[in-house]
Scaffold this active site. Structure first.
Site, PDB file in Angstrom:
ATOM      1  N   TYR A   1       0.852  -1.179   0.000  1.00 10.78           N
ATOM      2  CA  TYR A   1       0.000   0.000   0.000  1.00 10.78           C
ATOM      3  C   TYR A   1       0.890   1.231   0.000  1.00 10.78           C
ATOM      4  O   TYR A   1       1.819   1.331   0.815  1.00 10.78           O
ATOM      5  CB  TYR A   1      -0.931   0.023   1.211  1.00 10.78           C
ATOM      6  CG  TYR A   1      -1.802   1.259   1.296  1.00 10.78           C
ATOM      7  CD1 TYR A   1      -1.563   2.241   2.266  1.00 10.78           C
ATOM      8  CD2 TYR A   1      -2.845   1.467   0.400  1.00 10.78           C
ATOM      9  CE1 TYR A   1      -2.340   3.387   2.331  1.00 10.78           C
ATOM     10  CE2 TYR A   1      -3.632   2.612   0.462  1.00 10.78           C
ATOM     11  CZ  TYR A   1      -3.377   3.566   1.431  1.00 10.78           C
ATOM     12  OH  TYR A   1      -4.154   4.711   1.497  1.00 10.78           O
TER      13      TYR A   1
ATOM     14  N   ASP B   1       9.457   2.698  -0.719  1.00 11.61           N
ATOM     15  CA  ASP B   1       8.428   3.400   0.050  1.00 11.61           C
ATOM     16  C   ASP B   1       8.726   3.146   1.532  1.00 11.61           C
ATOM     17  O   ASP B   1       8.359   2.110   2.070  1.00 11.61           O
ATOM     18  CB  ASP B   1       7.036   2.890  -0.335  1.00 11.61           C
ATOM     19  CG  ASP B   1       5.958   3.599   0.473  1.00 11.61           C
ATOM     20  OD1 ASP B   1       4.772   3.456   0.121  1.00 11.61           O
ATOM     21  OD2 ASP B   1       6.294   4.284   1.468  1.00 11.61           O
TER      22      ASP B   1
ATOM     23  N   LYS C   1       4.948  10.005   8.000  1.00 11.50           N
ATOM     24  CA  LYS C   1       4.767   9.558   9.381  1.00 11.50           C
ATOM     25  C   LYS C   1       5.814  10.147  10.349  1.00 11.50           C
ATOM     26  O   LYS C   1       5.733  11.299  10.723  1.00 11.50           O
ATOM     27  CB  LYS C   1       4.731   8.022   9.406  1.00 11.50           C
ATOM     28  CG  LYS C   1       3.515   7.454   8.630  1.00 11.50           C
ATOM     29  CD  LYS C   1       3.423   5.953   8.735  1.00 11.50           C
ATOM     30  CE  LYS C   1       2.453   5.379   7.738  1.00 11.50           C
ATOM     31  NZ  LYS C   1       1.046   5.350   8.199  1.00 11.50           N
TER      32      LYS C   1
END
Ligand code: KE4
Length: 436
Positions: free
Chosen positions: A149, A244, A272
Site C-alpha cells: 500500500y 516506500d 509519518k
C-alpha cells in the site's frame, strides 16, 4: 488490567454525529473498525504510551497513529517545538529555515537522498516519486507488489494492501481501467515474477515501488536476496527503484530499511515519523532525478502547505531525539519482549500464531505458516483476530483494528507497559481461542 465495564456512552453519541458527517463516520477507512466489528472509541487525548477516550477509558496504545508516534503521545520536546513554531506563525508559502534543518537531518541519515521535496502526506510522496520516475524514463508502467500500500493515488490502488486489503477489495472503484492497466502487481517476495514482468515489458516499466519491509499486509520482511534482486533487475533494465519508507523510515533504524539491508534505492518516499504526528511526506533521491522536478525541470509538483513550519518543527524535534545513541537497540528490545510474550500466550492457549517483527514494528498473524506475501496473509483467521482485538480493548490495550496492519512500540513504552500488554494478551488469547 481487566475493565469490568467500559463505559462507551460519550463515544457512541459522538460517533453517531460523525456517521452523519463522514463516510463511515471516519476520515480514514481503517478507523471505522469494519474489519473487527463494533464501534470505535472516540479518542480525547494521548500522553506517552497511552490514549484516553471521551468516556475516560485509558488504553496502552500500539497503533501510534499508524506509525508516526515513535516518541509516544505529546512528547514534551515535540510539544514545545510546535508551540514555539506556532508563535512564529503557522505557514508562509515561502522558504523557511525549519524545512532546511529537517532536510539536513534526513539526508544525513539517508545518504541515498541527495535532494528531496516535502509534501503533506505519504500519498503525495509516492505519487510524486512515480511521476519523477516516468518523467526520467519516458516510460509509463509501474510495478508494485500485491498487498503493498502506497497511499490512495489512482495508479497505486491496484491490488493494494492496508485498508483496501482489509476491506477485501483488490482495487478501488473510480480508478479508470486505463490507469490501473499501467500498473503491474506481482506477489511480494517473488523475485521471479519481477524478472518475468521485465522480460515481458523490457522497455516499458518506469519504476518498481516496494515497501522494503511490508507493513500493509501486516509485517512481512523481505526474503534474503529479494531487495538485492530488485535492485539488480531495475538497474539492468533502466527502471527507477523507489523504496516506500513511509513506515520504515526512522522506524527500523536511523537510516531506515535501506540502511538495514545496505541497498541504495534511486528514490525514497517518507512520511509519518518525519512529521512527528503532524501532516508530512517527502520524496527524494538521486540529484539526477530530483533535478527534473519543477521549477528546475519539467516534472510538475507543488503544495500549499509543503514544508509547513509546524510539521517541520515536530519532525526536527522527533528526529533529534532519534539520533540519540541506544534508541534503536532499546526499541528492538521492547519489540522482542512483546514478541516473546505473544509467543507464550499463543502456546499456552494452543493457538497458531506467526509473529513477524522488525525492531519495534510487528504483526501477530493468526495463521499456521510464515507469511511471505499477501496470499499467505489472507489465510489468517481474521475472525479470531477480531475477537482478540476486542478482548484486548476491553482490557485497556489498543492495537490496530485489522489483521493486516503493524503494531508499533515507542520510546514512551516502558518494560512494565509491555508486561501489562502481555498480561492482557494472555487473557485475550485464551478468549480468542474459543471457537465462534
Ligand atoms: P498517507 O497518505 O496516509 O500519509 O501515507 C500513505 C502510505 C504510503 N506508504 C505506506 C507504506 C503507508 O503505510 C501509507 C499509509 N499507511 C496507512 C496504514 N498502514 C495509514 C493509515 C490509514 O490509511 O488510515
Amino acid at each position: 488490567m481487566g475493565l469490568e465495564f467500559r463505559p462507551t456512552e460519550h463515544s457512541r453519541r459522538i460517533f453517531e454525529r460523525a456517521r452523519s458527517l463522514f463516510p463511515g463516520g471516519v476520515n480514514s477507512p481503517v478507523r471505522a473498525f469494519r474489519a473487527v466489528g463494533g464501534s470505535p472509541p472516540v479518542i480525547a487525548s494521548g500522553s506517552g504510551p497511552r490514549i484516553t477516550d471521551v468516556d475516560g477509558n485509558s488504553y496502552i496504545d500500539l497503533v501510534a497513529s499508524w506509525g508516526p508516534l515513535i516518541l509516544g503521545h505529546a512528547n514534551s520536546d515535540v510539544v514545545r517545538a510546535v508551540q514555539e513554531a506556532a508563535l512564529d506563525g503557522f505557514s508562509f508559502g515561502a522558504p523557511t529555515e525549519r524545512e532546511v534543518l529537517l532536510a539536513e537531518l534526513i539526508t544525513s541519515a539517508m545518504p541515498s537522498i541527495e535532494q528531496l521535496r516535502f509534501v503533506s502526506s505519504g500519498t503525495e510522496a509516492t505519487m510524486s516519486a512515480l511521476r519523477v520516475a516516468r518523467g526520467f524514463t519516458g516510460r509509463e508502467r509501474i510495478l508494485k507488489f500485491d498487498g503493498g500500500y502506497h497511499g490512495h493515488s489512482d495508479s497505486l490502488l491496484v491490488a493494494a494492501g492496508s485498508g483496501v486489503l482489509t476491506l477485501g477489495a483488490a482495487s478501488s472503484a473510480g480508478v479508470p481501467e486505463t490507469w490501473a492497466s499501467s500498473t503491474l502487481s506481482v506477489p511480494y517476495n517473488d523475485l521471479q515474477s519481477v524478472e518475468d514482468a521485465f522480460h515481458r515489458y523490457p522497455a516499458d516499466i518506469a519504476a518498481v515501488i516496494v515497501e522494503p519491509i511490508a507493513g500493509n499486509m501486516g509485517v512481512v520482511p523481505p526474503k534474503p536476496g529479494f531487495l538485492e534482486g530488485i535492485r539488480a533487475i531495475t538497474r539492468d533494465y533502466g527502471a527507477v527503484l523507489v523504496f516506500d519508507e513511509v513506515i520504515t523510515g526512522f522506524r527500523v533504524g536511523l537510516g531506515g530499511a535501506q540502511e538495514r539491508f545496505g541497498i541504495g534505492p534511486d528514490l525514497t518516499c517518507l512520511g509519518k515519523i518525519i512529521g512527528g504526528g503532524l501532516p508530512v511526506g517527502a520524496y527524494g533521491g538521486r540529484r539526477e532525478l530530483m533535478g527534473l522536478v519543477s521549477p528546475e525541470g519539467p516534472v510538475y509538483q507543488a503544495g500549499t502547505l509543503s514544508g509547513n513550519p509546524l510539521s517541520m518543527a515536530a519532525g526536527i524535534a522527533t528526529l533529534q531525539l532519534l539520533f540519540e545513541p541506544g534508541v534503536y537497540p532499546w526499541l528492538n528490545s521492547l519489540g522482542e519482549r512483546l514478541a516473546v510474550g505473544l509467543r507464550g500466550a499463543a502456546d499456552a492457549a494452543g493457538v497458531s500464531l506467526q509473529i513477524q517483527r522488525v525492531g519495534s514494528m510487528l504483526t501477530p498473524f493468526f495463521v499456521d505458516q510464515s507469511v511471505r506475501d499477501e496470499q499467505a496473509a489472507k489465510r489468517s483467521d481474521t475472525e479470531r483476530y477480531g475477537r482478540f482485538f476486542h478482548a484486548l480493548l476491553d482490557r485497556g490495550v489498543y492495537v490496530p483494528p485489522s489483521q493486516f496492519e503493524a503494531w508499533f512500540l515507542s520510546l514512551a513504552h516502558t518494560e512494565p507497559d509491555v508486561d501489562a500488554v502481555i498480561q492482557a494478551v494472555g487473557e485475550a488469547m485464551s478468549e480468542a481461542a474459543k471457537v465462534g
